[in-house]
Write a protein that holds these residues in place. Structure first.
Motif, PDB file in Angstrom:
ATOM      1  N   GLN A  66       5.568   2.232  35.927  1.00  0.00           N
ATOM      2  CA  GLN A  66       5.210   1.736  37.261  1.00  0.00           C
ATOM      3  C   GLN A  66       6.441   1.705  38.167  1.00  0.00           C
ATOM      4  OE1 GLN A  66       2.951  -2.011  36.239  1.00  0.00           O
ATOM      5  NE2 GLN A  66       1.949  -1.450  38.164  1.00  0.00           N
ATOM      6  N   LEU A  67       7.559   1.241  37.631  1.00  0.00           N
ATOM      7  CA  LEU A  67       8.794   1.191  38.405  1.00  0.00           C
ATOM      8  C   LEU A  67       9.252   2.600  38.777  1.00  0.00           C
ATOM      9  CD1 LEU A  67      11.202  -0.282  39.641  1.00  0.00           C
ATOM     10  CD2 LEU A  67      12.261  -0.290  37.361  1.00  0.00           C
ATOM     11  N   LEU A  68       9.198   3.507  37.828  1.00  0.00           N
ATOM     12  CA  LEU A  68       9.590   4.885  38.097  1.00  0.00           C
ATOM     13  C   LEU A  68       8.677   5.505  39.155  1.00  0.00           C
ATOM     14  CD1 LEU A  68      11.597   7.072  37.376  1.00  0.00           C
ATOM     15  CD2 LEU A  68      10.079   7.757  35.513  1.00  0.00           C
ATOM     16  N   HIS A  69       7.404   5.168  39.118  1.00  0.00           N
ATOM     17  CA  HIS A  69       6.462   5.627  40.142  1.00  0.00           C
ATOM     18  C   HIS A  69       6.914   5.167  41.529  1.00  0.00           C
ATOM     19  CE1 HIS A  69       2.755   6.248  42.391  1.00  0.00           C
ATOM     20  NE2 HIS A  69       2.699   4.950  42.630  1.00  0.00           N
ATOM     21  N   ILE A  70       7.311   3.913  41.636  1.00  0.00           N
ATOM     22  CA  ILE A  70       7.766   3.366  42.924  1.00  0.00           C
ATOM     23  C   ILE A  70       9.041   4.070  43.378  1.00  0.00           C
ATOM     24  CG2 ILE A  70       8.689   1.301  44.075  1.00  0.00           C
ATOM     25  CD1 ILE A  70       5.622   1.308  43.700  1.00  0.00           C
ATOM     26  N   VAL A  71       9.965   4.289  42.466  1.00  0.00           N
ATOM     27  CA  VAL A  71      11.219   4.971  42.814  1.00  0.00           C
ATOM     28  C   VAL A  71      10.928   6.391  43.297  1.00  0.00           C
ATOM     29  CG1 VAL A  71      13.383   5.882  41.864  1.00  0.00           C
ATOM     30  CG2 VAL A  71      12.668   3.547  41.318  1.00  0.00           C
ATOM     31  N   ASN A  72      10.058   7.096  42.583  1.00  0.00           N
ATOM     32  CA  ASN A  72       9.710   8.457  42.986  1.00  0.00           C
ATOM     33  C   ASN A  72       8.960   8.487  44.313  1.00  0.00           C
ATOM     34  OD1 ASN A  72      10.946   9.744  40.798  1.00  0.00           O
ATOM     35  ND2 ASN A  72       9.143   9.462  39.512  1.00  0.00           N
ATOM     36  N   LEU A 115       7.896   5.857  59.963  1.00  0.00           N
ATOM     37  CA  LEU A 115       6.741   5.999  59.080  1.00  0.00           C
ATOM     38  C   LEU A 115       5.496   5.415  59.731  1.00  0.00           C
ATOM     39  CD1 LEU A 115       6.582   7.209  56.249  1.00  0.00           C
ATOM     40  CD2 LEU A 115       6.773   4.919  55.329  1.00  0.00           C
ATOM     41  N   HIS A 116       4.419   6.156  59.659  1.00  0.00           N
ATOM     42  CA  HIS A 116       3.157   5.680  60.216  1.00  0.00           C
ATOM     43  C   HIS A 116       2.754   4.385  59.508  1.00  0.00           C
ATOM     44  CE1 HIS A 116      -1.099   5.579  61.318  1.00  0.00           C
ATOM     45  NE2 HIS A 116      -0.734   6.348  62.334  1.00  0.00           N
ATOM     46  N   HIS A 117       2.191   3.471  60.269  1.00  0.00           N
ATOM     47  CA  HIS A 117       1.823   2.144  59.754  1.00  0.00           C
ATOM     48  C   HIS A 117       0.955   2.233  58.495  1.00  0.00           C
ATOM     49  CE1 HIS A 117       0.824  -2.090  59.733  1.00  0.00           C
ATOM     50  NE2 HIS A 117      -0.449  -1.767  59.686  1.00  0.00           N
ATOM     51  N   SER A 118      -0.030   3.114  58.484  1.00  0.00           N
ATOM     52  CA  SER A 118      -0.936   3.208  57.335  1.00  0.00           C
ATOM     53  C   SER A 118      -0.198   3.680  56.073  1.00  0.00           C
ATOM     54  CB  SER A 118      -2.107   4.145  57.646  1.00  0.00           C
ATOM     55  OG  SER A 118      -1.653   5.459  57.891  1.00  0.00           O
ATOM     56  N   VAL A 119       0.778   4.556  56.230  1.00  0.00           N
ATOM     57  CA  VAL A 119       1.555   5.036  55.088  1.00  0.00           C
ATOM     58  C   VAL A 119       2.448   3.912  54.566  1.00  0.00           C
ATOM     59  CG1 VAL A 119       3.277   6.719  54.305  1.00  0.00           C
ATOM     60  CG2 VAL A 119       1.479   7.420  55.912  1.00  0.00           C
ATOM     61  N   LEU A 120       3.037   3.161  55.474  1.00  0.00           N
ATOM     62  CA  LEU A 120       3.869   2.029  55.076  1.00  0.00           C
ATOM     63  C   LEU A 120       3.037   0.975  54.340  1.00  0.00           C
ATOM     64  CD1 LEU A 120       6.664   0.784  55.091  1.00  0.00           C
ATOM     65  CD2 LEU A 120       6.150  -0.181  57.342  1.00  0.00           C
ATOM     66  N   GLU A 121       1.842   0.734  54.814  1.00  0.00           N
ATOM     67  CA  GLU A 121       0.957  -0.230  54.137  1.00  0.00           C
ATOM     68  C   GLU A 121       0.562   0.263  52.749  1.00  0.00           C
ATOM     69  OE1 GLU A 121       0.271  -3.414  55.021  1.00  0.00           O
ATOM     70  OE2 GLU A 121       1.785  -2.936  56.526  1.00  0.00           O
ATOM     71  N   LEU A 122       0.307   1.544  52.620  1.00  0.00           N
ATOM     72  CA  LEU A 122      -0.002   2.133  51.306  1.00  0.00           C
ATOM     73  C   LEU A 122       1.187   1.930  50.356  1.00  0.00           C
ATOM     74  CD1 LEU A 122      -1.855   3.938  49.507  1.00  0.00           C
ATOM     75  CD2 LEU A 122      -0.573   5.872  50.421  1.00  0.00           C
ATOM     76  N   TYR A 123       2.380   2.192  50.853  1.00  0.00           N
ATOM     77  CA  TYR A 123       3.597   2.010  50.059  1.00  0.00           C
ATOM     78  C   TYR A 123       3.732   0.547  49.616  1.00  0.00           C
ATOM     79  CZ  TYR A 123       8.573   1.956  48.890  1.00  0.00           C
ATOM     80  OH  TYR A 123       9.779   1.799  48.246  1.00  0.00           O
ATOM     81  N   LYS A 124       3.506  -0.365  50.526  1.00  0.00           N
ATOM     82  CA  LYS A 124       3.611  -1.787  50.201  1.00  0.00           C
ATOM     83  C   LYS A 124       2.562  -2.209  49.175  1.00  0.00           C
ATOM     84  CE  LYS A 124       5.822  -3.400  54.440  1.00  0.00           C
ATOM     85  NZ  LYS A 124       5.682  -4.230  55.651  1.00  0.00           N
ATOM     86  N   ARG A 125       1.383  -1.620  49.232  1.00  0.00           N
ATOM     87  CA  ARG A 125       0.353  -1.915  48.222  1.00  0.00           C
ATOM     88  C   ARG A 125       0.799  -1.439  46.845  1.00  0.00           C
ATOM     89  NH1 ARG A 125      -3.355  -0.576  52.375  1.00  0.00           N
ATOM     90  NH2 ARG A 125      -3.676   1.506  51.535  1.00  0.00           N
ATOM     91  N   GLU A 126       1.451  -0.289  46.786  1.00  0.00           N
ATOM     92  CA  GLU A 126       1.967   0.217  45.512  1.00  0.00           C
ATOM     93  C   GLU A 126       3.058  -0.704  44.966  1.00  0.00           C
ATOM     94  OE1 GLU A 126       0.874   2.994  43.569  1.00  0.00           O
ATOM     95  OE2 GLU A 126      -0.788   2.636  44.964  1.00  0.00           O
ATOM     96  N   ILE A 127       3.906  -1.185  45.851  1.00  0.00           N
ATOM     97  CA  ILE A 127       4.943  -2.156  45.458  1.00  0.00           C
ATOM     98  C   ILE A 127       4.278  -3.413  44.909  1.00  0.00           C
ATOM     99  CG2 ILE A 127       6.701  -3.755  46.366  1.00  0.00           C
ATOM    100  CD1 ILE A 127       8.015  -1.171  46.416  1.00  0.00           C
ATOM    101  N   GLN A 128       3.231  -3.867  45.592  1.00  0.00           N
ATOM    102  CA  GLN A 128       2.547  -5.090  45.167  1.00  0.00           C
ATOM    103  C   GLN A 128       1.896  -4.920  43.798  1.00  0.00           C
ATOM    104  OE1 GLN A 128       2.909  -8.043  46.877  1.00  0.00           O
ATOM    105  NE2 GLN A 128       2.119  -8.814  44.943  1.00  0.00           N
ATOM    106  N   LYS A 129       1.380  -3.741  43.508  1.00  0.00           N
ATOM    107  CA  LYS A 129       0.799  -3.482  42.175  1.00  0.00           C
ATOM    108  C   LYS A 129       1.847  -3.706  41.092  1.00  0.00           C
ATOM    109  CE  LYS A 129      -2.586   0.028  43.528  1.00  0.00           C
ATOM    110  NZ  LYS A 129      -2.930   1.466  43.404  1.00  0.00           N
ATOM    111  N   LEU A 130       3.060  -3.237  41.348  1.00  0.00           N
ATOM    112  CA  LEU A 130       4.147  -3.450  40.385  1.00  0.00           C
ATOM    113  C   LEU A 130       4.476  -4.933  40.279  1.00  0.00           C
ATOM    114  CD1 LEU A 130       6.423  -2.529  38.491  1.00  0.00           C
ATOM    115  CD2 LEU A 130       7.800  -2.055  40.525  1.00  0.00           C
TER     116      LEU A 130
END
Length: 123
Positions: A30-36, A65-80
């Motif tokens: 999961q961490l490697l996914h976030i880094v990548n 970065l478009h707001h929706s992409v940033l929110e997607l990224y933050k959701r991935e961070i939150q999953k971790l």
């Protein structure tokens, strides 16, 4: 962020990351996914580290970065962060904070400590 760390610091960080990989393989993936993902989106590793550690990203927050992409990224961070073993990552990042989030990320991606020794600027 400019960081100065010793070769020994980098080896200790690499050893700690290998321990996480061996002891918590799903968490490590999961961490490697976030880094990548951070690299693919051309975000600063410092921004990623700040989000993971609940720090203010300040000037590292992307403005392009478009707001929706940033929110997607933050959701991935939150999953971790929602992973019950996440405190292991938080402890590791805190223990090696002087190495810097960028160098930790590069070690996660397989960089050798010798290539990261000394003063460098990595975003």
């Amino acid at each position: 962020m400019t960081t100065l760390c010793s070769h020994e610091d980098l080896i200790a960080t690499q050893d700690a990351l290998k321990h996480v990989e061996k002891s918590y393989p799903a968490l490590f993936e999961q961490l490697l996914h976030i880094v990548n993902l951070t690299r693919s989106l051309q975000l600063r590793y410092q921004f990623m580290g700040c989000l993971l550690m609940d720090e203010d990203p300040g000037k590292n927050k992307p403005s392009y970065l478009h707001h929706s992409v940033l929110e997607l990224y933050k959701r991935e961070i939150q999953k971790l962060k929602d992973n019950p073993d996440f405190p292991v990552i938080k402890k590791t990042f805190k223990s090696f904070k002087k190495v810097g989030y960028a160098k930790i990320s590069l070690l996660l991606q397989g960089a050798k400590p010798e290539t990261l020794t000394g003063l460098s600027v990595i975003k």
